[in-house]
Design an enzyme around this catalytic site. Structure first.
Site, PDB file in Angstrom:
ATOM      1  CB  CYS A  28      -0.870  -0.054   1.169  1.00  0.00           C
ATOM      2  SG  CYS A  28      -0.057   0.223   2.894  1.00  0.00           S
ATOM      3  CB  CYS A  31       4.676  -0.473   1.759  1.00  0.00           C
ATOM      4  SG  CYS A  31       3.341  -1.670   2.581  1.00  0.00           S
ATOM      5  CG  ASP A 450      14.912  24.553 -35.695  1.00  0.00           C
ATOM      6  OD1 ASP A 450      15.342  25.991 -35.778  1.00  0.00           O
ATOM      7  OD2 ASP A 450      15.706  23.453 -36.107  1.00  0.00           O
TER       8      ASP A 450
END
Length: 770
Positions: A28, A31, A450
Site C-alpha cells: 500500500c 509501505c 525550429d
C-alpha cells in the site's frame, strides 16, 4: 516541470549515481512512504518508490554502495535486490522466480476458495444450517486464518518489529479479531450448542442469547483480499505490457560474418564495426548500417510507424525492427546501452519510476492513514462498549473499520495510469521522461518550433519544375541537368540528381564530359553532344520561366535555369520542403489552445515563407542559440508555459531552459539528452498526440485519486457507526483497488486523433501541388 536552465542541477548530479532496486513486500501507499523515508535518511540520498512496479529509483552519492541501500530497505522490514539487465544471464532465473511466486499465489487462492466458500454459504443461508454446522465451519476456517492469511500476518508482524503499520496490519488484525471472537463464542459463549442457528443480515446485528460467530468474516476478508490482489496483479502487469514488449525485441544471439564464414555468438559479444547477418523474418541485433543487400524493415514496434521502410547499402538500421524482405549484411554502429532500443527502454523505465505531485501527496496521506485508522478502530471499540452495546456489536464495528480503510487504492492511483500511458506512448513513438513531463504537456500553451529539420525536412529537394513549351521537355531537361550535376558536391546539385533518379528510376543518367564549375553561377558540361548549363537565372529568361520565377521562388526557394546549347529550357525551384504533416501538426496544436512560434537561424525571407504557409503569426529569424534561449525566457516572463521543439545542437540550450523540451528522434543526441519528450519517429504531428495523451493521463489520475479518497470518506463513517458488515467491507476494499487499476488500463487502448479529424484539416494548396 522544469523551472529554468538545468546547468546547476547537472553540476549537482555530477557526483551522484542512480540505482534501481526491486523492493518486495510492499502492499500500500504506507509501505511506499516508509521505504522512501528510510532511504531519504541516508546522507545525500533521494528516492522515488513505485508501488505498481515494486521498483525504487535512488539517487545517491557515488561513494554509497548499492549494498548499503539494500540494507537500509531491509532494516525497514522489506526485501530489496538489484534488478537484472535485459541481457543478463540471470534474467531468465528472475522471471522463473516471479512465475513461481505467481503460481504459489494462485494455489493459495484456489485452496482458500475451496475452504472459504462452504463457510460463507452456510453462514449466509440459514436454511442450509444443519446440526453442528458451526463446527464444520470452524474446521474449514482455521486453515484459512492460519495458512491462507499467513502472508498478512507475517508482514504485519514484520512491521510491528519495525514500529510501523500497513494495510497488512489492518487485514491481519481484522481476521484475527473476528476468528478470536468466534472461538470465544463457540467454546464459551454458547454458540457451539447443537442446533444453533444464525440469521444473516447485510447489516451487522447483535441478538440476544448465545454470542454470534463471525467465521464468515474470518474467511471472507482474506478471500476477498487475495482475489483482489490476484486480479490487481494481473491488471498491473497489463499496464507494463509495452515495456515488456520492448524488452522482448532484444535479440539474444547474432550471426557474425567473418570473411565467407558465419558464426553464432551471444549479442553481448558483438563489437562495433563487426558485420552481422539479418535474414528475412529476423530482427537486427543492434543499430547499424547496411553493407550489402536490400530489404524492407518493419519499425512499428520501435517507432510506432506501421509503414515498412526500404533500406539498401548505406541506409541506417535500427535494432529491434523486423526484416520483412531480403538478406541484409549490417555493420554494427552501436552496441549495448548505446543502441536506440536500449535508450527507448531506459527512457520508458525512467518515466514509469517517476511520481506526479498529486501522487506524492497521496503517499504522504497514506503514510499517516494506517496509524490513524488503528486509533479510530480502538476508539470505535471503546465508544461502543462505553455506550452499553454488546461486545460482539462493538467488535463488529471495530473490525469493519480495520478492514474497509485500506490506502491501497491511493498508492495505485498514479503509477498504474503512468505505466499505461508511457507504455502506450512508446508504442506510438512518443517517449515521455516522467510524470513532470506529462504535467508539462498538460499545461502547455506555447511551443517554439525550429524550422530546418523540424518543420522542414532539412534536405534540399526540387520543389517545382517549369519547362518552356515546344522545347526539350521537362523530363529531358531534368535528366540533362542531373547528368551535369553528377560532378558537383553542391547541395543544389545533389538535390537535382536525387530528383532525377526518383522521377525516372529506370533510366541511367548519361555521362558528362568537360565538366566545369562556374563559381557563383553554376556548372557546365557536355552531355550527349550538347552543351548543358545549370545556372542562376538572369534577365534573359523566356516569359513563361520569368512568370514561374516570380510566382514560385520568393525567398524560400532557390531558382536555377537549365540551358541546352545556350537556350533556356526549364526552371527548377529548389528548397527545403515542409515535412509531411507539418501543417496538420501546427493546426492541431492551435486547436488544442497551444500558440505556435517559429524561431530559426535561417534568413528572414525563408522563415516568413514557411510561417506563412503554416499560418504561424510570430516569427523570429536569424536566431542564435542564445537568442532562442532568450526567446524562451521572454515567453515565460509573459506567463506562458513554453515548450521547445528542436533537433540540433543549436536547440539544446533552448530545450533545457524551457518548461518542456521536445526533441525529434532523428535529431542529435545532444538535443535528445536535453529534452523531456522525444518524438521517436521524427514526426512533429506526434506532438499533438502527446499533448492529448498527457491530458487523458492526468484526467485518469485525477479520477483515480478522487475515487481513492472518496471511497474512504464514504465507507469509513458507516463502518464506525456499525452499519457495515466486515465481510462486505473486505469486498469493497478490494473493489476500490480494482476500479483504480481498471480505470488506468483504459489508457492502453488510447488512440491518436481519428482519421476523420485529420480530413477536416486541409493542406494548403501550394504544398499539395508539390
Amino acid at each position: 516541470m522544469a523551472t529554468g536552465p538545468r546547468t546547476a542541477a547537472a553540476a549537482q548530479d555530477a557526483a551522484e549515481v542512480v540505482t534501481d532496486l526491486l523492493v518486495g513486500g510492499m502492499t500500500c501507499g504506507a509501505c511506499v512512504r516508509r521505504v522512501e523515508t528510510k532511504l531519504g535518511r541516508l546522507a545525500g540520498v533521494t528516492a522515488t518508490v513505485n508501488l505498481a512496479t515494486g521498483r525504487a529509483r535512488v539517487r545517491h552519492p557515488s561513494a554509497l554502495r548499492p549494498e548499503d541501500l539494500i540494507a537500509a530497505v531491509e532494516r525497514t522490514g522489506y526485501t530489496a535486490a538489484l534488478p537484472a539487465s535485459p541481457t543478463a544471464p540471470g534474467r531468465e532465473n528472475a522471471e522463473d522466480t516471479a512465475a513461481r511466486e505467481s503460481r504459489r499465489a494462485r494455489d493459495r487462492l484456489s485452496v482458500t476458495v475451496l475452504l472459504a466458500v462452504p463457510v460463507l454459504v452456510l453462514s449466509m443461508v440459514p436454511a442450509l444450517q444443519f446440526r453442528n454446522w458451526q463446527w464444520l465451519c470452524f474446521v474449514l476456517a482455521a486453515p484459512v486464518v492460519a495458512w491462507s492469511a499467513r502472508p498478512f500476518h507475517v508482514r504485519a508482524a514484520r512491521g510491528l518489529r519495525h514500529a510501523t503499520a500497513t494495510m497488512d496490519t489492518l487485514v491481519s488484525l481484522g481476521v484475527l479479531a473476528s476468528f478470536a471472537w468466534s472461538c470465544y463464542a463457540l467454546f464459551l459463549g454458547g454458540a457451539g450448542e447443537p442446533g444453533m442457528r444464525m440469521p444473516f443480515s447485510l447489516l451487522p446485528s447483535a441478538s440476544g442469547g448465545e454470542a454470534p460467530v463471525y467465521l464468515e468474516v474470518a474467511v471472507g476478508v482474506p478471500l476477498f483480499v487475495l482475489v483482489g490482489r490476484y486480479l490487481e496483479a494481473r491488471a498491473r502487469r497489463g499496464t507494463g505490457a509495452a515495456l515488456r514488449a520492448l524488452a522482448t525485441l532484444a535479440v539474444k544471439e547474432v550471426s557474425v560474418r567473418e570473411g565467407t564464414r558465419e558464426r553464432r555468438v551471444p549479442v553481448a559479444e558483438l563489437r562495433l564495426g563487426q558485420v552481422f547477418v539479418v535474414r528475412p523474418g529476423e530482427r537486427p541485433a543492434t543499430d547499424g548500417v547496411v553493407e550489402e543487400g536490400s530489404s524492407a524493415l518493419d519499425l512499428s514496434l520501435v517507432t510506432g510507424e506501421s509503414e515498412p521502410v526500404e533500406v539498401g547499402p548505406g541506409a541506417p538500421v535500427t535494432g529491434g525492427a523486423v526484416n520483412v524482405g531480403g538478406l541484409l549484411l549490417v555493420r554494427a554502429t552501436a552496441v549495448g546501452a548505446d543502441t536506440r532500443l536500449a535508450r527507448i527502454t531506459a527512457l520508458v523505465t525512467e518515466a514509469q519510476a517517476g511520481k506526479a505531485r498529486a501522487q506524492r501527496l497521496a503517499d504522504r496521506v497514506a503514510g499517516i492513514f494506517v496509524p490513524v485508522v488503528l486509533v479510530l478502530a480502538v476508539t470505535v471499540l471503546g465508544f461502543w462498549l462505553g455506550a452499553g452495546a454488546e461486545p460482539q456489536a462493538a467488535l463488529t464495528a471495530c473490525v469493519a473499520v480495520l478492514v474497509v480503510a485500506c490506502p491501497c487504492a491511493l498508492g495505485l492511483a498514479t503509477p498504474t495510469a503512468l505505466m499505461a500511458a508511457t507504455g502506450r506512448g512508446a508504442q506510438l513513438g512518443v517517449l515521455v521522461r516522467g510524470p513532470r513531463a506529462l504535467e508539462g504537456l498538460r499545461h502547455l500553451d506555447a511551443v517554439v518550433l525550429d524550422k530546418t529539420g523540424t518543420l522542414t525536412s532539412g534536405h534540399m529537394s526540387v520543389a517545382g519544375v517549369t519547362a518552356v513549351p515546344g522545347g526539350v521537355g521537362e523530363g529531358t531537361a531534368v535528366r540533362l541537368a542531373a547528368a551535369v550535376e553528377q560532378g558537383s558536391e553542391h547541395p543544389l546539385g545533389r538535390a537535382v540528381v536525387a530528383y532525377a533518379r526518383r522521377t525516372a528510376p529506370a533510366r541511367e543518367l548519361p555521362a558528362v564530359a568537360g565538366f566545369e564549375a562556374l563559381p557563383g553561377r553554376g556548372v557546365r558540361g557536355r552531355v550527349e553532344g550538347r552543351t548543358v548549363e545549370v545556372l542562376a537565372p538572369d534577365d534573359t529568361l523566356p516569359e513563361v520561366l520569368a512568370e514561374a520565377l516570380t510566382a514560385g521562388a520568393g525567398g524560400a526557394r532557390t531558382p536555377v535555369v537549365v540551358r541546352v546549347d545556350g537556350r533556356a529550357e526549364a526552371l527548377l525551384l529548389i528548397g527545403d520542403t515542409l515535412r509531411p504533416g507539418s501543417y496538420r501538426a501546427v493546426e492541431r496544436l492551435r486547436q488544442l489552445g497551444v500558440r505556435p512560434v517559429l524561431a530559426t537561424g535561417d534568413r528572414e525571407e525563408p522563415a516568413r515563407a514557411v510561417a506563412g504557409e503554416l499560418r504561424i503569426e510570430e516569427v523570429h529569424a536569424r536566431c542564435s542559440p542564445e537568442d532562442k534561449a532568450a526567446l524562451v525566457e521572454e515567453l515565460r516572463a509573459r506567463g506562458h508555459r513554453v515548450a521547445v521543439v528542436g533537433d540540433g545542437v543549436n536547440d539544446a540550450a533552448a530545450l533545457a531552459g524551457a518548461d518542456l523540451g521536445i526533441a525529434l528522434g532523428a535529431g542529435t543526441d545532444v538535443a535528445i539528452g536535453a529534452a523531456d519528450v522525444t518524438l521517436v519517429r521524427g514526426d512533429i504531428e506526434a506532438l499533438a498526440d502527446a499533448v492529448r495523451l498527457a491530458r487523458a493521463t492526468l484526467g485518469t489520475v485525477r479520477a483515480n485519486l478522487l475515487w481513492a479518497f472518496g471511497y474512504n470518506l464514504v465507507t469509513v463513517p458507516p463502518a464506525m457507526a456499525g452499519l457495515l458488515n466486515p465481510m462486505f467491507a473486505a469486498a469493497a476494499m478490494s473493489l476500490s483497488s480494482l476500479l483504480v487499476v481498471g480505470n488506468s488500463l483504459r489508457l492502453r487502448a488510447w488512440q491518436p486523433s481519428p482519421a476523420a479529424r485529420r480530413r477536416t484539416v486541409p493542406a494548403p494548396r501550394a504544398r499539395a501541388a508539390r
